[in-house]
Design a protein around this motif. Structure first.
Motif, short mmCIF file in Angstrom:
data_model
loop_
_atom_site.label_atom_id
_atom_site.label_comp_id
_atom_site.label_asym_id
_atom_site.label_seq_id
_atom_site.Cartn_x
_atom_site.Cartn_y
_atom_site.Cartn_z
N ASP A 209 51.32 52.22 4.03
CA ASP A 209 51.01 52.62 5.40
C ASP A 209 50.58 51.39 6.18
O ASP A 209 49.39 51.19 6.44
CB ASP A 209 49.89 53.68 5.39
N PRO A 210 51.52 50.49 6.51
CA PRO A 210 51.14 49.23 7.17
C PRO A 210 50.46 49.48 8.51
O PRO A 210 50.90 50.32 9.29
CB PRO A 210 52.48 48.50 7.35
N ARG A 211 49.40 48.75 8.76
CA ARG A 211 48.69 48.90 10.02
C ARG A 211 47.93 47.61 10.33
O ARG A 211 47.75 46.76 9.46
CB ARG A 211 47.73 50.08 9.98
N ARG A 212 47.51 47.50 11.56
CA ARG A 212 46.72 46.34 11.97
C ARG A 212 45.46 46.82 12.67
O ARG A 212 45.53 47.70 13.54
CB ARG A 212 47.53 45.43 12.89
N LEU A 213 44.33 46.24 12.28
CA LEU A 213 43.03 46.58 12.86
C LEU A 213 42.61 45.46 13.81
O LEU A 213 42.60 44.29 13.42
CB LEU A 213 41.99 46.75 11.75
#
Length: 786
Positions: A209-213
């Motif tokens: 579940d690639p994501r960026r914070l």
């Protein structure tokens, strides 16, 4: 009186003054445009980040790691977190345009829903995108690179046998999204469409579940320290993200270098012009001194003249720089939202700087005025001294025809004057040949070692084929290599198969900690890694590091370091130092026996064909493999490197522009110099005509002098080319990774034939056309010294 003399001089020497004016216009134009470009890019990045709302630090998370986010929220320094979740499409072939599958990007595409936007994103007109209409999408420029996709076109997304149609609305700008051709594109879609596509291709993502914070924090070091404790979690500060725009800045610096070389050329021309003018006007200067005018005042007369020319040239150059700025900024502004508040001001300051430097240079060059005295006006500019200097060649013993002898003798008799012309021509040719070398090198097979890849003929870079390696399957790369080997055998193509893998791991040495990419090559190889110092690792507990990595850890050859591989600690002995682009230079090279699960980087599968096949055979083999694997993502080494560096085409464009500019500058110099020579040698030309020398012979003599000089310039330029090329290339490459020992590639036909012929041809034609002016001189002019 001064202004009358100035007005007379400007009218009398129109050709010289006009050409000098053109040089100053060129200098001012390029200086203003390139300085504005550099300021716009370097300062514009900060401006762009502010408009986009880029926070202090961001973290890319490439798997489902709730524990990390829980600890992150608990940090007292963190005051806010915004999250963007992506759906990943592993292959460009999942996108269909006009019935054809896309094959223009290698890395997976990431889809972002408009309701998940954590930053401000901009359309091509720099308007903030608030939402995306259902059934449409925006994309970063790498999605449409090398395609004919235009706004309004329909793109079919095919996932797991299901199709969904989206209409392309144009490109968008994301401050933290790379636009390099080798980067994976990002698509901005409606939230409902995003949910539908995700349900179609839930298994597409290489990572869970690639994501960026995007994190607002008063202590970025604490966030980085926390991120380093987790696998597939990568923290980057606001400053780190500026490296995305490295190539945009690189183009600006190259253009700045061009303007500096042009200024150097203009100064040499100016030096020649001032020296020639003072020598020619010995009578006027002597008379002025005889009537009591001081040397300072006479020097002031020349400075006022060149001040007038430089001010006019700088003003024209400034206004001409405006369209040049737009042209230079076209690519950059496509990637960024730039502010232009100080662009015109800095352009004007650059032009003023050109004027100031020219005036200082003029003052230094007019020192010869002090040496002239009133008696020089009587002695025709001679001091009365005779040194009895002998000529190097003699007409009686020479076997050359008289015209050739006179031309060679002229060059040997005035070495200082012709040396300056040689230097100017050599600089002009050097710029073009440097650009040629750079463009060729950055797609050359000879720099494959800089990517830490063994000698290979073909490269499989299809993310869909190699994707299993990034899903935590430790044996995925073995199955992939076995599949490639089996296919080679079926196709009757003998060869060795290898694969290069990378993994970012936390590393330790004494009190130092660093995040370093560990790189290993598996399979059969036919070449050893290139090591700058020490030796390559020969055992599983040995390692080679780049200079950057050694600096990060405060370690050197002979030291031991520790690394955390998936929670398991390994200790390595540093045996050597190497160079690479990979990991931006912060890289370690492992022995081939080392195993680690879930790598996060790869240069794909490499194939070395047996028997050293020629290029035609290699291309034929690649075509067969493309058909066998049903993919277009198999490249020869040159094309693979070209896609990795992404700057070769830009340098080719600059090279073509510089070839045109070099031809123009060379022609201008030839006209200026030849008109000066004709003016100075008017009496000698008249005397030659009086004794029966034909116009054709005189024109041939004057033309041949410049041919000789241009040939000498070619020799000087070509001798300096490789040392200069290598120094500059190593500097450019050090901006991309940790590189030393880079040797430029060369195209012999272009460097030793095309470019020199271009310079010699322009010089010959320019000199011959200008020398036609000698026909206006008559035999009766022998008594004239005006």
């Amino acid at each position: 009186m001064f202004f009358r003399i100035l007005k007379k001089d400007l009218k009398r020497k129109k050709t010289m003054n006009v050409i000098l004016l053109l040089f100053i216009i060129l200098c001012s134009m390029f200086a203003a445009a390139s300085v504005n470009n550099i300021i716009a890019v370097t300062g514009g990045i900060e401006h762009y980040f502010d408009m986009a709302g880029v926070p202090d630090i961001s973290v890319a998370v490439e798997n489902n790691n709730d524990e990390f986010e829980k600890e992150l929220k608990a940090l007292p320094s963190v005051s806010g977190i915004k999250t963007e979740k992506y759906f990943e499409v592993s292959s460009s072939r999942s996108f269909i345009h006009n019935g054809s599958k896309l094959n223009n990007f290698i890395n997976p595409a990431r889809l972002l829903a408009d309701t998940d936007m954590a930053l401000n994103y901009f359309d091509k007109d720099n308007n903030i995108i608030k939402s995306v209409e259902k059934g449409t999408f925006y994309a970063t420029t790498s999605f449409t690179a090398d395609t004919d996709i235009k706004e309004g076109d329909d793109i079919i997304v095919r996932l797991e046998g299901k199709e969904f149609t989206l209409t392309y609305k144009g490109y968008f700008k994301g401050a933290l999204f790379s636009t390099e051709t080798s980067s994976g594109p990002v698509l901005l879609v409606n939230s409902e469409d995003h949910s539908t596509l995700k349900s179609y291709g839930a298994s597409q993502s290489l990572f869970g579940d690639p994501r960026r914070l995007y994190i607002t924090s008063t202590d970025t070091a604490a966030v980085k320290e926390l991120a380093e404790q987790y696998d597939h979690v990568y923290a980057s500060t606001r400053e780190d993200h500026k490296s995305i725009y490295l190539y945009d800045m690189l183009t600006a610096y190259i253009m700045m270098a061009i303007s500096i070389v042009l200024m150097l050329t203009a100064f040499v021309v100016l030096r020649f012009t001032i020296g020639f003018t003072i020598t020619e006007e010995f009578r006027e200067i002597g008379v002025m001194k005889a009537v009591g005018i001081q040397s300072v005042s006479i020097r002031g007369l020349y400075i006022i003249k060149y001040l007038a020319i430089s001010v006019v040239g700088a003003l024209i150059g400034f206004f001409c720089s405006l369209p040049l700025q737009d042209m230079m900024m076209k690519t950059v502004s496509k990637n960024m939202v730039l502010g232009s508040e100080n662009g015109s001001v800095m352009g004007a300051v650059s032009c003023i700087g050109v004027v100031a430097v020219i005036l200082i240079f003029c003052y230094m060059c007019t020192r010869r005025v002090k040496k002239l005295s009133p008696i020089d006006a009587v002695r025709n500019g001679q001091t009365g001294e005779r040194f009895g200097k002998k000529s190097v060649i003699h007409l009686g013993s020479s076997k050359m025809p008289s015209t050739g002898f006179l031309a060679v003798n002229d060059v040997l008799s005035a070495p200082k004057r012709f040396s300056m012309i040689t230097l100017i021509f050599a600089l002009c040719l050097l710029i073009v040949t440097l650009m040629s070398n750079f463009a060729l090198t950055l797609k050359s097979e000879k720099i494959l070692w800089a990517f830490s890849i063994p000698e290979s003929d073909a490269h499989i870079l299809d993310a869909e084929l190699i994707g299993d390696m990034f899903r935590g399957d430790k044996d995925a790369y073995k199955r992939l290599m076995a599949d490639v080997s089996e296919t080679l055998e079926k196709e009757g193509i003998p060869g060795q198969v290898s694969i290069s893998l990378g993994k970012n791991c936390k590393s330790y040495h004494k009190d130092n900690t660093a995040d370093i990419m560990y790189w290993v090559t598996k399979g059969e190889t036919v070449s050893e890694p290139k090591i700058d110092e020490g030796s390559a690792p020969r055992k599983s507990d040995e390692i080679a590091l780049t200079g950057y990595a050694m600096k990060d850890l405060g370690a050197g050859i002979g030291d031991r370091i520790k690394a955390d591989f998936d929670g398991e600690e390994h200790e390595f002995l540093i045996t050597g130092k190497f160079s690479t682009f990979m990991g931006e230079g912060h890289t370690a090279l492992l022995y081939k026996d080392i195993e680690f699960s879930s790598p996060n980087s790869s240069s794909g599968v490499q194939i070395h064909f047996d028997g050293s096949p020629d290029k035609a055979t290699i291309d034929k083999n690649i075509a067969r493999l493309k058909k066998a694997f049903d993919t277009d993502k198999i490249y020869n080494t040159s094309d693979m490197i070209k896609s990795m560096t992404g700057i070769s085409d830009t340098l080719n464009t600059i090279k073509k522009m510089m070839m045109i500019l070099t031809a123009i500058v060379t022609a201008m110099i030839v006209v200026l110099m030849e008109r000066s020579f004709i003016s100075k040698e008017k009496s000698e030309i008249a005397l030659m005509k009086a004794v029966g020398v034909s116009d054709r012979s005189i024109i041939a003599q004057h033309t041949l002098r410049f041919v000789i000089v241009s040939v000498l310039a070619c020799a000087v330029s070509l001798l300096a080319l490789m040392p200069v090329s290598n120094v500059i290339m190593n500097f450019i490459c050090s901006m991309i990774g940790d590189i030393s020992g880079m040797k430029c590639d060369i195209d012999p036909i272009e460097i030793f034939v095309i470019c020199p012929i271009m310079l010699i041809l322009v010089t010959t034609i320019g000199a011959m056309l200008t020398a036609l002016y000698t026909r206006t001189i008559r035999a009766s002019d022998t008594a004239s010294i005006e």
